[in-house]
Write a protein that holds these residues in place. Structure first.
Motif, PDB file in Angstrom:
ATOM      1  N   UNK A 186       0.896  -0.982  -0.216  1.00 23.46           N
ATOM      2  CA  UNK A 186       0.075  -0.039  -0.070  1.00 23.46           C
ATOM      3  C   UNK A 186       1.106   1.050   0.066  1.00 23.46           C
ATOM      4  N   UNK A 187       1.883   1.277   0.800  1.00 28.35           N
ATOM      5  CA  UNK A 187       2.851   2.415   0.894  1.00 28.35           C
ATOM      6  C   UNK A 187       3.375   2.710  -0.392  1.00 28.35           C
ATOM      7  N   UNK A 188       3.875   1.784  -1.348  1.00 30.39           N
ATOM      8  CA  UNK A 188       4.508   1.662  -2.431  1.00 30.39           C
ATOM      9  C   UNK A 188       3.459   2.321  -3.434  1.00 30.39           C
ATOM     10  N   UNK A 189       2.306   1.691  -3.608  1.00 37.10           N
ATOM     11  CA  UNK A 189       1.293   1.945  -4.556  1.00 37.10           C
ATOM     12  C   UNK A 189       0.676   3.402  -4.314  1.00 37.10           C
ATOM     13  N   UNK A 190       0.253   3.707  -3.157  1.00 38.74           N
ATOM     14  CA  UNK A 190      -0.233   5.089  -2.725  1.00 38.74           C
ATOM     15  C   UNK A 190       0.629   6.080  -2.972  1.00 38.74           C
ATOM     16  N   UNK A 191       1.878   5.720  -2.389  1.00 37.72           N
ATOM     17  CA  UNK A 191       2.779   6.911  -2.764  1.00 37.72           C
ATOM     18  C   UNK A 191       3.037   7.385  -3.912  1.00 37.72           C
ATOM     19  N   UNK A 192       2.900   6.272  -4.976  1.00 40.16           N
ATOM     20  CA  UNK A 192       3.237   6.620  -6.201  1.00 40.16           C
ATOM     21  C   UNK A 192       1.931   7.524  -6.826  1.00 40.16           C
ATOM     22  N   UNK A 193       0.780   6.835  -6.734  1.00 42.18           N
ATOM     23  CA  UNK A 193      -0.453   7.366  -7.379  1.00 42.18           C
ATOM     24  C   UNK A 193      -1.352   7.971  -6.521  1.00 42.18           C
TER      25      UNK A 193
ATOM     26  N   UNK B 211      -4.357   8.415  -3.026  1.00 44.30           N
ATOM     27  CA  UNK B 211      -5.163   7.713  -2.705  1.00 44.30           C
ATOM     28  C   UNK B 211      -6.266   7.515  -3.700  1.00 44.30           C
ATOM     29  N   UNK B 212      -6.918   8.321  -4.430  1.00 48.93           N
ATOM     30  CA  UNK B 212      -7.730   8.089  -5.327  1.00 48.93           C
ATOM     31  C   UNK B 212      -7.178   7.403  -6.751  1.00 48.93           C
ATOM     32  N   UNK B 213      -5.955   7.627  -7.087  1.00 48.83           N
ATOM     33  CA  UNK B 213      -5.113   7.244  -8.162  1.00 48.83           C
ATOM     34  C   UNK B 213      -4.875   5.841  -7.933  1.00 48.83           C
ATOM     35  N   UNK B 214      -5.099   5.330  -6.837  1.00 48.17           N
ATOM     36  CA  UNK B 214      -4.438   3.928  -6.771  1.00 48.17           C
ATOM     37  C   UNK B 214      -5.961   2.745  -6.379  1.00 48.17           C
ATOM     38  N   UNK B 215      -5.850   1.799  -7.028  1.00 49.66           N
ATOM     39  CA  UNK B 215      -6.922   1.164  -6.752  1.00 49.66           C
ATOM     40  C   UNK B 215      -6.502   0.036  -5.788  1.00 49.66           C
ATOM     41  N   UNK B 216      -7.595  -0.497  -5.071  1.00 46.84           N
ATOM     42  CA  UNK B 216      -7.247  -1.712  -4.051  1.00 46.84           C
ATOM     43  C   UNK B 216      -6.899  -2.942  -4.839  1.00 46.84           C
TER      44      UNK B 216
ATOM     45  N   UNK C 152       9.151   4.878  -1.586  1.00 50.15           N
ATOM     46  CA  UNK C 152       7.763   4.498  -1.311  1.00 50.15           C
ATOM     47  C   UNK C 152       7.316   5.339   0.021  1.00 50.15           C
ATOM     48  N   UNK C 153       8.182   5.201   0.968  1.00 53.87           N
ATOM     49  CA  UNK C 153       7.914   5.825   2.209  1.00 53.87           C
ATOM     50  C   UNK C 153       7.958   7.240   2.091  1.00 53.87           C
ATOM     51  N   UNK C 154       8.766   7.673   1.267  1.00 53.39           N
ATOM     52  CA  UNK C 154       9.035   9.169   1.076  1.00 53.39           C
ATOM     53  C   UNK C 154       8.047   9.584   0.294  1.00 53.39           C
ATOM     54  N   UNK C 155       7.463   9.238  -0.690  1.00 54.91           N
ATOM     55  CA  UNK C 155       6.239   9.505  -1.245  1.00 54.91           C
ATOM     56  C   UNK C 155       4.958   9.352  -0.423  1.00 54.91           C
ATOM     57  N   UNK C 156       4.945   8.296   0.334  1.00 58.73           N
ATOM     58  CA  UNK C 156       3.797   8.114   1.282  1.00 58.73           C
ATOM     59  C   UNK C 156       3.687   9.437   2.302  1.00 58.73           C
ATOM     60  N   UNK C 157       4.891   9.778   2.644  1.00 62.75           N
ATOM     61  CA  UNK C 157       4.923  10.804   3.602  1.00 62.75           C
ATOM     62  C   UNK C 157       4.097  12.057   3.205  1.00 62.75           C
ATOM     63  N   UNK C 158       4.865  12.242   1.830  1.00 64.97           N
ATOM     64  CA  UNK C 158       4.319  13.661   1.193  1.00 64.97           C
ATOM     65  C   UNK C 158       2.696  13.554   0.961  1.00 64.97           C
ATOM     66  N   UNK C 159       2.242  12.274   0.430  1.00 60.42           N
ATOM     67  CA  UNK C 159       0.861  12.058   0.119  1.00 60.42           C
ATOM     68  C   UNK C 159      -0.005  12.390   1.559  1.00 60.42           C
ATOM     69  N   UNK C 160       0.713  12.120   2.604  1.00 53.89           N
ATOM     70  CA  UNK C 160      -0.009  12.351   3.745  1.00 53.89           C
ATOM     71  C   UNK C 160      -0.132  14.033   4.095  1.00 53.89           C
ATOM     72  N   UNK C 161       1.061  14.632   3.838  1.00 52.09           N
ATOM     73  CA  UNK C 161       1.179  15.842   4.017  1.00 52.09           C
ATOM     74  C   UNK C 161      -0.099  16.661   3.357  1.00 52.09           C
TER      75      UNK C 161
END
Lengths: 206, 206
Positions: free
Chosen positions: B23-30, B32-37, B108-117
């Motif tokens: 999830x971190x890898x995928x959500x980080x890349x795309x 929340x909305x851009x990633x499918x379950x 992945x972690x980096x981008x996930x952090x940014x997505x969170x912000x």
DNA sequence: CTCGTTGGTAATCCGATGATTACTTGGGAC
DNA sequence: GTCCCAAGTAATCATCGGATTACCAACGAG
């Protein structure tokens, strides 16, 4: 915020600007995939197909919005460089910083910029975002005449501004948050808080 | 990268960790909305309904991923504090910075952090992201013993790291970009470039 | 062995969404 | 006036995606 003027038949270029304004607001809030072209259309006061036809595709609209946000930053900085320094003690970097704080009172622009950065991994958005960021850096170095180290420091604190503001910390901060804000924004904190106001100021969804 | 071990019937907790990694890898890349379950499920090597059932909903999975990324940062910093200072000239902030660079080699972690912000405006993600950021700040101040001003400066440069890395500047930089990178990362630049390598290193999509 | 609990999937549903097509209307040139 | 192009919409389509349901299969206890 939203264009209110009951607008019948407007020249295309003007309409294009309205759409871009709406797009920055909406894309900034929810990102590319999280925003529908219909949301943008409603915010611009027109129908969804017209948005798509005007820009060709959602993706092209998004790229245009990123570029527009970049231009807003460049314009704001160039306005500072063009204006005469009112106070002699006002260092250039401080004036640039204040101009940036002022610009990103429009949280739409701020969030759109951040969304652009996050698109760095995307094959379409990435190159645009990278080039835009470097353009801003070059502007600071070449036109504002900042030393490279100063420009980097300026950018670093700008990125902290970005993070704190997109986190909406000024709107919802506990004691720790207030300490952090004071330390990060320093004298510019009242500039930031002035726009937020004493109320909770939670801006609702569209 | 992706869990390869042909895994039949694994205890739920272990599976949960695999899903979170994916999830971190995928959500980080795309985002929340851009990633499918289903993308997350495939990356974790299981079926889409299982992902949803394990976490209740996509949204809850996303929040869990944000929290996990936050924990990764906290753990990395605490590891520095627990380790004895090998070199006397290595200031604490420099060691923390190096640990951060090392951590975010996992983009992945980096981008996930940014997505969170960027989720700061969201009614669900926002509170989690704000609390997480403040938690990191408090850790730097209380556990690492940094002065507030030092902590803020540390965070500011961390945010610049984040931006430059999510922009993928190390992977695709012209002359201006290299100058900017050198100035921003200083001595840590080789740490950054070591992972990227001499090749183009463009990591393909999933 | 058998049985219940845990780990897991296939099939399916329904709403949402970007794009397309075909159509309508306003306004300036002459 | 009338003609024609620019501005704009309604209706519709095809697809995708999160969630739900119903079902299947290991494994350990007794």
């Amino acid at each position: 915020m939203v264009v209110e003027s009951l607008s019948g038949r407007i020249p295309a270029e003007q309409r294009r600007e309205q759409i871009l304004d709406a797009a920055i607001e909406q894309f900034g809030l929810s990102g590319y995939a999280g925003t529908t072209t219909d949301q943008v259309a409603r915010a611009a006061g027109i129908s969804q197909p017209y948005v798509v036809r005007m820009f060709g595709s959602k993706e092209r609209l998004y790229v245009a919005a990123v570029e527009r946000a970049r231009d807003a930053v460049l314009d704001a900085f160039r306005a500072v460089l063009a204006a005469p320094a009112a106070e002699p003690d006002g260092h250039l970097m401080a004036r640039l910083g204040a101009a940036y704080i002022d610009l990103v009172q429009d949280r739409g622009i701020l969030r759109m910029l951040m969304q652009g950065f996050l698109g760095g991994a995307d094959p379409v958005v990435g190159p645009v975002a990278r080039a835009g960021f470097l353009e801003i850096y070059r502007m600071l170095r070449d036109e504002a005449g900042l030393a490279a180290a100063d420009a980097v420091d300026f950018l670093a604190h700008g990125m902290l501004y970005n993070t704190l503001l997109t986190l909406a910390l000024p709107e919802a901060a506990d004691d720790t948050g207030r300490e952090l804000l004071e330390c990060a924004f320093g004298a510019k904190l009242d500039l930031v808080l002035r726009a937020v106001g004493p109320g909770s100021g939670s801006s609702g969804r569209a």
